[in-house]
Design a protein around this motif. Structure first.
Motif, PDB file in Angstrom:
ATOM      1  N   ALA A   1      -0.013  13.088  -2.537  1.00  0.00           N
ATOM      2  CA  ALA A   1      -0.264  11.772  -3.113  1.00  0.00           C
ATOM      3  C   ALA A   1       0.341  10.665  -2.258  1.00  0.00           C
ATOM      4  O   ALA A   1      -0.306   9.638  -1.994  1.00  0.00           O
ATOM      5  N   ILE A   2       1.574  10.857  -1.843  1.00  0.00           N
ATOM      6  CA  ILE A   2       2.235   9.823  -1.044  1.00  0.00           C
ATOM      7  C   ILE A   2       1.498   9.604   0.271  1.00  0.00           C
ATOM      8  O   ILE A   2       1.208   8.456   0.664  1.00  0.00           O
ATOM      9  N   ASP A   3       1.179  10.670   0.978  1.00  0.00           N
ATOM     10  CA  ASP A   3       0.510  10.532   2.275  1.00  0.00           C
ATOM     11  C   ASP A   3      -0.891   9.946   2.121  1.00  0.00           C
ATOM     12  O   ASP A   3      -1.323   9.105   2.925  1.00  0.00           O
ATOM     13  N   ALA A   4      -1.606  10.370   1.089  1.00  0.00           N
ATOM     14  CA  ALA A   4      -2.962   9.858   0.894  1.00  0.00           C
ATOM     15  C   ALA A   4      -2.940   8.374   0.555  1.00  0.00           C
ATOM     16  O   ALA A   4      -3.735   7.585   1.085  1.00  0.00           O
ATOM     17  N   VAL A   5      -2.039   7.961  -0.326  1.00  0.00           N
ATOM     18  CA  VAL A   5      -1.957   6.554  -0.713  1.00  0.00           C
ATOM     19  C   VAL A   5      -1.557   5.695   0.477  1.00  0.00           C
ATOM     20  O   VAL A   5      -2.137   4.626   0.716  1.00  0.00           O
ATOM     21  N   TYR A   6      -0.565   6.139   1.237  1.00  0.00           N
ATOM     22  CA  TYR A   6      -0.131   5.339   2.381  1.00  0.00           C
ATOM     23  C   TYR A   6      -1.267   5.177   3.395  1.00  0.00           C
ATOM     24  O   TYR A   6      -1.563   4.071   3.853  1.00  0.00           O
ATOM     25  N   ASN A   7      -1.919   6.274   3.789  1.00  0.00           N
ATOM     26  CA  ASN A   7      -2.970   6.192   4.807  1.00  0.00           C
ATOM     27  C   ASN A   7      -4.177   5.409   4.302  1.00  0.00           C
ATOM     28  O   ASN A   7      -4.839   4.703   5.071  1.00  0.00           O
ATOM     29  N   ALA A   8      -4.445   5.495   3.005  1.00  0.00           N
ATOM     30  CA  ALA A   8      -5.523   4.686   2.446  1.00  0.00           C
ATOM     31  C   ALA A   8      -5.186   3.205   2.540  1.00  0.00           C
ATOM     32  O   ALA A   8      -6.055   2.367   2.837  1.00  0.00           O
ATOM     33  N   ALA A   9      -3.932   2.856   2.289  1.00  0.00           N
ATOM     34  CA  ALA A   9      -3.524   1.454   2.391  1.00  0.00           C
ATOM     35  C   ALA A   9      -3.694   0.939   3.823  1.00  0.00           C
ATOM     36  O   ALA A   9      -4.207  -0.170   4.043  1.00  0.00           O
ATOM     37  N   ILE A  10      -3.288   1.738   4.800  1.00  0.00           N
ATOM     38  CA  ILE A  10      -3.422   1.332   6.198  1.00  0.00           C
ATOM     39  C   ILE A  10      -4.899   1.182   6.560  1.00  0.00           C
ATOM     40  O   ILE A  10      -5.293   0.261   7.290  1.00  0.00           O
ATOM     41  N   ALA A  11      -5.744   2.068   6.027  1.00  0.00           N
ATOM     42  CA  ALA A  11      -7.173   1.998   6.336  1.00  0.00           C
ATOM     43  C   ALA A  11      -7.812   0.724   5.802  1.00  0.00           C
ATOM     44  O   ALA A  11      -8.859   0.294   6.302  1.00  0.00           O
TER      45      ALA A  11
ATOM     46  N   ASP B   1      -4.616  -2.270  -6.822  1.00  0.00           N
ATOM     47  CA  ASP B   1      -5.489  -1.303  -7.507  1.00  0.00           C
ATOM     48  C   ASP B   1      -4.760   0.025  -7.745  1.00  0.00           C
ATOM     49  O   ASP B   1      -4.947   0.672  -8.796  1.00  0.00           O
ATOM     50  N   ALA B   2      -3.944   0.431  -6.772  1.00  0.00           N
ATOM     51  CA  ALA B   2      -3.223   1.697  -6.930  1.00  0.00           C
ATOM     52  C   ALA B   2      -2.250   1.631  -8.097  1.00  0.00           C
ATOM     53  O   ALA B   2      -2.122   2.598  -8.868  1.00  0.00           O
ATOM     54  N   HIS B   3      -1.554   0.512  -8.242  1.00  0.00           N
ATOM     55  CA  HIS B   3      -0.632   0.370  -9.383  1.00  0.00           C
ATOM     56  C   HIS B   3      -1.399   0.483 -10.704  1.00  0.00           C
ATOM     57  O   HIS B   3      -0.949   1.140 -11.650  1.00  0.00           O
ATOM     58  N   LEU B   4      -2.570  -0.129 -10.758  1.00  0.00           N
ATOM     59  CA  LEU B   4      -3.360  -0.067 -11.981  1.00  0.00           C
ATOM     60  C   LEU B   4      -3.884   1.347 -12.246  1.00  0.00           C
ATOM     61  O   LEU B   4      -3.875   1.843 -13.381  1.00  0.00           O
ATOM     62  N   ALA B   5      -4.306   2.029 -11.173  1.00  0.00           N
ATOM     63  CA  ALA B   5      -4.863   3.376 -11.329  1.00  0.00           C
ATOM     64  C   ALA B   5      -3.798   4.404 -11.689  1.00  0.00           C
ATOM     65  O   ALA B   5      -4.098   5.402 -12.341  1.00  0.00           O
ATOM     66  N   LEU B   6      -2.586   4.162 -11.296  1.00  0.00           N
ATOM     67  CA  LEU B   6      -1.545   5.188 -11.472  1.00  0.00           C
ATOM     68  C   LEU B   6      -0.639   4.904 -12.656  1.00  0.00           C
ATOM     69  O   LEU B   6       0.350   5.618 -12.854  1.00  0.00           O
ATOM     70  N   ARG B   7      -0.917   3.868 -13.434  1.00  0.00           N
ATOM     71  CA  ARG B   7      -0.068   3.611 -14.582  1.00  0.00           C
ATOM     72  C   ARG B   7      -0.161   4.738 -15.598  1.00  0.00           C
ATOM     73  O   ARG B   7      -1.281   5.259 -15.821  1.00  0.00           O
TER      74      ARG B   7
ATOM     75  N   GLU C   1      -6.798  -5.929   3.813  1.00  0.00           N
ATOM     76  CA  GLU C   1      -7.022  -5.825   2.373  1.00  0.00           C
ATOM     77  C   GLU C   1      -6.072  -4.831   1.704  1.00  0.00           C
ATOM     78  O   GLU C   1      -6.295  -4.434   0.558  1.00  0.00           O
ATOM     79  N   LYS C   2      -5.018  -4.426   2.421  1.00  0.00           N
ATOM     80  CA  LYS C   2      -4.156  -3.388   1.848  1.00  0.00           C
ATOM     81  C   LYS C   2      -3.427  -3.869   0.601  1.00  0.00           C
ATOM     82  O   LYS C   2      -3.166  -3.067  -0.305  1.00  0.00           O
ATOM     83  N   ASP C   3      -3.087  -5.171   0.517  1.00  0.00           N
ATOM     84  CA  ASP C   3      -2.406  -5.640  -0.691  1.00  0.00           C
ATOM     85  C   ASP C   3      -3.310  -5.491  -1.911  1.00  0.00           C
ATOM     86  O   ASP C   3      -2.835  -5.150  -3.006  1.00  0.00           O
ATOM     87  N   ARG C   4      -4.604  -5.755  -1.742  1.00  0.00           N
ATOM     88  CA  ARG C   4      -5.540  -5.562  -2.851  1.00  0.00           C
ATOM     89  C   ARG C   4      -5.592  -4.086  -3.229  1.00  0.00           C
ATOM     90  O   ARG C   4      -5.611  -3.741  -4.429  1.00  0.00           O
ATOM     91  N   PHE C   5      -5.615  -3.211  -2.209  1.00  0.00           N
ATOM     92  CA  PHE C   5      -5.617  -1.776  -2.502  1.00  0.00           C
ATOM     93  C   PHE C   5      -4.356  -1.369  -3.256  1.00  0.00           C
ATOM     94  O   PHE C   5      -4.409  -0.573  -4.212  1.00  0.00           O
ATOM     95  N   LEU C   6      -3.202  -1.883  -2.833  1.00  0.00           N
ATOM     96  CA  LEU C   6      -1.947  -1.517  -3.491  1.00  0.00           C
ATOM     97  C   LEU C   6      -1.943  -1.979  -4.949  1.00  0.00           C
ATOM     98  O   LEU C   6      -1.436  -1.280  -5.828  1.00  0.00           O
TER      99      LEU C   6
END
Length: 508
Positions: free
Chosen positions: A481-491, A502-508, A495-500
């Motif tokens: 999970a950690i590696d996938a989330v980090y690499n997705a943010a870099i990708a 979304d990640a907070h919302l998805a993982l609540r 727009e990584k702040d928008r992705f982050l």
């Protein structure tokens, strides 16, 4: 007095020239062994320094004296005549070797690595013609020092056998000596690497235990109770009217931040106090030979009736310094940890990971903690969610073989070997070679949360996103999970702040 008793070798041994400095030379059974230094215990001829060493004093300040060593088969029956000063002291020679060298390291053949009895020995030093070179004339005989050595089984104090009428008296400091003695028995751990072989001069394997003996003219008492020694303590327990049991143990309240756990001696020993026509005799029996000298210094102080523990103040001072140093180290580690982790260090499990945990912490520490708090099933779901977002933003979601691998992971099926072997190198090479894979770039940085470089760098977006899919091969759901989330943010690049978010919302 006689020139030589019947035990001594025949007189007439060759004299050896010994270079001395500052009126001193060193007698040692373990080269380089530390000691308590001069001007603590001794007279005008010798000052004892420790179990392995003492210092001899000359009249010559800088120059040469004549010296020789005699090893006797037993203690001399009488004191030799023809000398101006005679003193003696015990030494512990674990290797059965002894050297006499100048203060500045001047060694002479015939005076180094002399074969002596292995174990506890007694060394008697004889000196004559000790004149300073400023008053010496050509008519004066040479200064000479002769050492007699024999084996003993009891450690008794150093003593002056014959005082030099022209010598000066030195103040004796038994409390300072006792302090050194106890500190030498409970030293802080050495910095010597454990991979180094033991010093052959210090190897006392197979040597018998010895006795420390002290004679006292006036009535004395052996205390019962506890002698404090920092993290350790000595317990003196009554056995009968004449006998006490001496044993080492850990203190109930250690004083150092990293307490000692190794005892100086695991075996108890016996302390016996008897009286006779010549006074009182204390025998501390069954002690390690390397400890005998230090224990003798401690008993000299305890039997004096002072009732104090001069080593306690030093140990508490050392403990205070060690505590302050440990606290400083803790603060530095906390500051470094906060810098590395974007706040207080996370859980031990996260810190043990070898992937992108620190990178995600610097990018979004709250998100790292949120992932860590998820149950394993949700962590695996989070990894798949992040990988799909990465594939989507990089245009890889519609590439057949990539989509199939992602679907396998989401269905909890094993991924192809090209993904699982050698870190997915084959799959990555296929990505770079596939003509259907789009070629877009993403900007990396400048973002001090993630990259240390100041200038912005462009990277192939598909190469930045693909590690998020490879992360799904990790059997550890937290790491995946950690590696996938980090690499997705870099990708997601800019727009990584928008992705982050979304990640907070998805993982609540």
């Amino acid at each position: 007095m006689t020139d030589a008793d019947h035990r001594s070798p025949a007189p007439g041994g060759l004299w050896t020239e010994l270079s001395v400095s500052y009126c001193q030379y060193d007698v040692s059974a373990v080269p380089g062994a530390s000691g308590m230094g001069i001007y603590v215990l001794g007279d005008d001829l010798i000052h004892v320094g420790g179990p392995f060493q003492f210092t001899g004093f000359c009249g010559t300040h800088t120059g040469s004296v004549e010296a020789r060593v005699r090893v006797l088969p037993g203690p001399p029956l009488e004191v030799d005549s023809g000398w101006d000063a005679i003193s003696e002291a015990p030494l512990w020679s674990p290797s059965g070797r002894l050297s006499v060298v100048g203060l500045m390291g001047g060694a002479a053949e015939g005076l180094t690595d002399i074969a002596v009895p292995r174990g506890l020995i007694r060394v008697r030093v004889h000196a004559r013609n000790r004149l300073h070179e400023s008053v010496r004339t050509d008519d004066d005989p040479p200064e000479q020092h002769e050492l007699h050595i024999w084996a003993v089984t009891e450690e008794t104090p150093w003593r002056t056998v014959l005082a030099d009428p022209a010598g000066r008296a030195f103040e004796q400091k038994p409390a300072k000596a006792a302090e050194w003695g106890m500190l030498s028995l409970v030293p802080r751990p050495s910095g010597r690497p454990s991979t180094l072989p033991p010093d052959p001069y210090e190897d006392d394997a197979g040597l018998p235990r010895v006795a420390v003996v002290r004679h006292w003219p006036a009535p004395v008492d052996v205390p019962v109770g506890v002698l404090p020694a920092g993290d350790l303590e000595v317990r003196l327990e009554r056995v009968d009217d004449e006998t006490r049991r001496w044993s080492w143990s850990s203190a109930d309240e250690p004083i150092f931040p990293h307490p000692l756990t190794t005892l100086p001696d695991d075996e108890p020993s016996a302390v016996r106090l008897t009286s006779g026509p010549d006074g009182f005799v204390l025998r501390h029996e069954g002690v390690l030979g390397r400890h005998a000298f230090a224990l003798g210094l401690i008993w000299d102080h305890l039997l004096d009736g002072a009732g104090s523990h001069p080593w306690a103040t030093t140990l508490h001072s050392q403990a205070a310094e060690a505590t302050a140093l440990a606290e400083k180290h803790r603060r530095l580690q906390a500051e470094r940890g906060a810098k590395r982790w974007g706040g207080p260090p996370p859980s031990d499990r996260v810190r043990a990971l070898r992937g992108q945990a620190k990178s995600l912490a610097r990018l979004d520490r709250r998100l790292l903690d949120r992932i860590d708090a998820l149950p394993a099933t949700r962590q695996r779901q989070a990894a798949c969610w992040a990988a799909r977002r990465a594939m989507r933003v990089a245009g890889l979601e519609q590439i057949g073989w990539v989509a199939d691998a992602l679907a396998d992971a989401e269905a909890d099926r094993p991924l192809p070997r090209s993904f699982t072997e050698q870190g997915g190198a084959a799959a990555f090479q296929r990505l770079l070679a596939d003509p259907e894979v789009p070629r877009t770039t993403v900007t990396l940085g400048p973002d001090p949360r993630v990259f240390s470089t100041i200038a912005a760098t462009e990277m192939l977006q598909q190469a930045a996103a693909f590690p998020a899919l490879l992360a799904l091969t990790n059997d550890d759901p937290l790491a995946a999970a950690i590696d996938a989330v980090y690499n997705a943010a870099i990708a997601h690049g800019d727009e990584k702040d928008r992705f982050l978010t979304d990640a907070h919302l998805a993982l609540r």
